[in-house]
Scaffold this motif. Structure first.
Motif, PDB file in Angstrom:
ATOM      1  N   PRO A  16       0.793  -1.320   0.073  1.00 47.76           N
ATOM      2  CA  PRO A  16       0.053  -0.064   0.180  1.00 47.76           C
ATOM      3  C   PRO A  16       0.665   1.368  -0.108  1.00 47.76           C
ATOM      4  CG  PRO A  16      -0.059  -1.064   2.148  1.00 47.76           C
ATOM      5  CD  PRO A  16       0.675  -2.173   1.223  1.00 47.76           C
ATOM      6  N   TRP A  17       1.612   1.296   0.745  1.00 48.36           N
ATOM      7  CA  TRP A  17       2.485   2.611   0.907  1.00 48.36           C
ATOM      8  C   TRP A  17       3.461   2.874  -0.213  1.00 48.36           C
ATOM      9  CZ3 TRP A  17       7.864   2.518   1.166  1.00 48.36           C
ATOM     10  CH2 TRP A  17       8.515   1.210   1.643  1.00 48.36           C
ATOM     11  N   PHE A  18       3.998   1.922  -0.938  1.00 45.24           N
ATOM     12  CA  PHE A  18       5.027   1.866  -2.092  1.00 45.24           C
ATOM     13  C   PHE A  18       4.258   2.550  -3.291  1.00 45.24           C
ATOM     14  CE2 PHE A  18       7.423   0.504  -5.631  1.00 45.24           C
ATOM     15  CZ  PHE A  18       8.771   1.153  -5.282  1.00 45.24           C
ATOM     16  N   THR A  19       2.846   2.106  -3.463  1.00 45.44           N
ATOM     17  CA  THR A  19       2.188   2.703  -4.434  1.00 45.44           C
ATOM     18  C   THR A  19       1.857   4.018  -4.336  1.00 45.44           C
ATOM     19  OG1 THR A  19       1.362   0.535  -4.888  1.00 45.44           O
ATOM     20  CG2 THR A  19       0.111   2.177  -5.829  1.00 45.44           C
ATOM     21  N   ILE A  20       1.348   4.290  -3.069  1.00 41.57           N
ATOM     22  CA  ILE A  20       1.209   5.751  -2.792  1.00 41.57           C
ATOM     23  C   ILE A  20       2.437   6.476  -2.976  1.00 41.57           C
ATOM     24  CG2 ILE A  20       0.440   7.215  -0.968  1.00 41.57           C
ATOM     25  CD1 ILE A  20      -1.364   5.011   0.051  1.00 41.57           C
ATOM     26  N   LEU A  21       3.479   6.082  -2.556  1.00 35.75           N
ATOM     27  CA  LEU A  21       4.867   7.056  -2.737  1.00 35.75           C
ATOM     28  C   LEU A  21       5.028   7.222  -4.352  1.00 35.75           C
ATOM     29  CD1 LEU A  21       7.255   8.034  -1.159  1.00 35.75           C
ATOM     30  CD2 LEU A  21       8.508   5.715  -1.864  1.00 35.75           C
ATOM     31  N   ILE A  22       4.887   6.034  -4.972  1.00 36.50           N
ATOM     32  CA  ILE A  22       5.264   6.263  -6.430  1.00 36.50           C
ATOM     33  C   ILE A  22       4.364   7.377  -7.060  1.00 36.50           C
ATOM     34  CG2 ILE A  22       5.170   4.874  -8.728  1.00 36.50           C
ATOM     35  CD1 ILE A  22       7.796   4.678  -7.004  1.00 36.50           C
ATOM     36  N   PHE A  23       3.064   7.097  -6.840  1.00 34.34           N
ATOM     37  CA  PHE A  23       1.919   8.309  -7.351  1.00 34.34           C
ATOM     38  C   PHE A  23       2.193   9.328  -6.895  1.00 34.34           C
ATOM     39  CE2 PHE A  23      -0.866   4.320  -8.368  1.00 34.34           C
ATOM     40  CZ  PHE A  23      -0.739   4.548  -9.578  1.00 34.34           C
ATOM     41  N   THR A  24       2.587   9.574  -5.612  1.00 35.49           N
ATOM     42  CA  THR A  24       2.797  10.915  -5.119  1.00 35.49           C
ATOM     43  C   THR A  24       4.124  11.364  -5.908  1.00 35.49           C
ATOM     44  OG1 THR A  24       2.065  10.176  -3.025  1.00 35.49           O
ATOM     45  CG2 THR A  24       3.343  12.505  -3.090  1.00 35.49           C
ATOM     46  N   TRP A  25       5.301  10.769  -6.238  1.00 37.10           N
ATOM     47  CA  TRP A  25       6.117  11.378  -6.746  1.00 37.10           C
ATOM     48  C   TRP A  25       5.994  11.652  -8.392  1.00 37.10           C
ATOM     49  CZ3 TRP A  25      10.102  13.960  -5.159  1.00 37.10           C
ATOM     50  CH2 TRP A  25      10.448  13.948  -3.986  1.00 37.10           C
ATOM     51  N   ALA A  26       4.978  10.910  -8.822  1.00 36.10           N
ATOM     52  CA  ALA A  26       4.530  11.215 -10.122  1.00 36.10           C
ATOM     53  C   ALA A  26       3.826  12.534 -10.659  1.00 36.10           C
ATOM     54  CB  ALA A  26       3.643   9.866 -10.802  1.00 36.10           C
ATOM     55  N   VAL A  27       3.062  12.512  -9.300  1.00 34.17           N
ATOM     56  CA  VAL A  27       2.609  14.003  -9.422  1.00 34.17           C
ATOM     57  C   VAL A  27       3.366  14.976  -9.263  1.00 34.17           C
ATOM     58  CG1 VAL A  27       0.718  15.379  -8.034  1.00 34.17           C
ATOM     59  CG2 VAL A  27       0.203  13.036  -8.585  1.00 34.17           C
ATOM     60  N   PHE A  28       4.276  14.849  -8.172  1.00 37.62           N
ATOM     61  CA  PHE A  28       5.313  16.094  -7.815  1.00 37.62           C
ATOM     62  C   PHE A  28       6.041  16.404  -9.138  1.00 37.62           C
ATOM     63  CE2 PHE A  28       5.420  15.294  -3.253  1.00 37.62           C
ATOM     64  CZ  PHE A  28       4.187  16.132  -2.809  1.00 37.62           C
ATOM     65  N   LEU A  29       6.610  15.040  -9.878  1.00 41.36           N
ATOM     66  CA  LEU A  29       7.302  15.445 -11.010  1.00 41.36           C
ATOM     67  C   LEU A  29       6.748  15.969 -12.623  1.00 41.36           C
ATOM     68  CD1 LEU A  29       9.872  12.572 -10.295  1.00 41.36           C
ATOM     69  CD2 LEU A  29      10.012  14.973  -9.752  1.00 41.36           C
ATOM     70  N   THR A  30       5.397  15.348 -12.456  1.00 39.65           N
ATOM     71  CA  THR A  30       4.872  15.711 -13.500  1.00 39.65           C
ATOM     72  C   THR A  30       3.780  17.146 -13.806  1.00 39.65           C
ATOM     73  OG1 THR A  30       3.016  14.370 -13.348  1.00 39.65           O
ATOM     74  CG2 THR A  30       4.904  13.512 -14.482  1.00 39.65           C
ATOM     75  N   ILE A  31       3.074  17.212 -12.716  1.00 42.99           N
ATOM     76  CA  ILE A  31       1.956  18.383 -12.524  1.00 42.99           C
ATOM     77  C   ILE A  31       2.628  19.677 -11.846  1.00 42.99           C
ATOM     78  CG2 ILE A  31      -0.006  18.965 -11.729  1.00 42.99           C
ATOM     79  CD1 ILE A  31      -0.853  16.133 -11.954  1.00 42.99           C
ATOM     80  N   LEU A  32       3.217  19.560 -10.921  1.00 44.46           N
ATOM     81  CA  LEU A  32       3.701  20.703 -10.104  1.00 44.46           C
ATOM     82  C   LEU A  32       4.893  21.585 -10.901  1.00 44.46           C
ATOM     83  CD1 LEU A  32       3.656  19.432  -6.365  1.00 44.46           C
ATOM     84  CD2 LEU A  32       1.955  20.659  -7.760  1.00 44.46           C
ATOM     85  N   PRO A  33       5.759  20.961 -11.511  1.00 41.66           N
ATOM     86  CA  PRO A  33       6.685  21.724 -12.140  1.00 41.66           C
ATOM     87  C   PRO A  33       6.098  22.627 -13.314  1.00 41.66           C
ATOM     88  CG  PRO A  33       7.641  19.803 -11.970  1.00 41.66           C
ATOM     89  CD  PRO A  33       6.304  19.486 -11.440  1.00 41.66           C
ATOM     90  N   ASN A  34       4.897  22.175 -13.961  1.00 43.13           N
ATOM     91  CA  ASN A  34       4.349  22.928 -14.982  1.00 43.13           C
ATOM     92  C   ASN A  34       3.581  24.259 -14.381  1.00 43.13           C
ATOM     93  OD1 ASN A  34       5.200  21.340 -17.003  1.00 43.13           O
ATOM     94  ND2 ASN A  34       3.391  20.140 -16.835  1.00 43.13           N
ATOM     95  N   LYS A  35       3.094  23.921 -13.146  1.00 42.56           N
ATOM     96  CA  LYS A  35       2.397  24.913 -12.445  1.00 42.56           C
ATOM     97  C   LYS A  35       3.185  25.992 -12.020  1.00 42.56           C
ATOM     98  CE  LYS A  35      -1.774  22.759 -10.786  1.00 42.56           C
ATOM     99  NZ  LYS A  35      -2.804  23.482 -11.335  1.00 42.56           N
ATOM    100  N   VAL A  36       4.256  25.516 -11.450  1.00 44.41           N
ATOM    101  CA  VAL A  36       5.429  26.507 -10.839  1.00 44.41           C
ATOM    102  C   VAL A  36       6.069  27.201 -11.997  1.00 44.41           C
ATOM    103  CG1 VAL A  36       7.621  26.726  -9.418  1.00 44.41           C
ATOM    104  CG2 VAL A  36       5.667  25.118  -8.739  1.00 44.41           C
TER     105      VAL A  36
END
Length: 55
Positions: free
Chosen positions: A8-28
């Motif tokens: 459970p926590w490894f999947t959440i970790l991977i999806f969280t980093w995927a969001v950080f590395l794809t969506i947030l840099p474009n917004k910033v």
């Protein structure tokens, strides 16, 4: 011990980093700076030594 089960926590970790590395840099990077930098005239720069009487 549920902490040792990585499913459970490894999947959440991977999806969280995927969001950080794809969506947030474009917004910033889409934000604009409120003040544009101005170039200064080199003849107006202060080149004399400051006088410090207490030193």
């Amino acid at each position: 011990m549920p902490q040792l089960n990585p499913n459970p926590w490894f999947t959440i970790l991977i999806f969280t980093w995927a969001v950080f590395l794809t969506i947030l840099p474009n917004k910033v990077t889409s934000h604009k700076m409120p003040n544009e930098l101005l170039t200064k005239d080199p003849s107006n720069l202060l080149t004399e030594i400051w006088y410090w009487p207490w030193h």
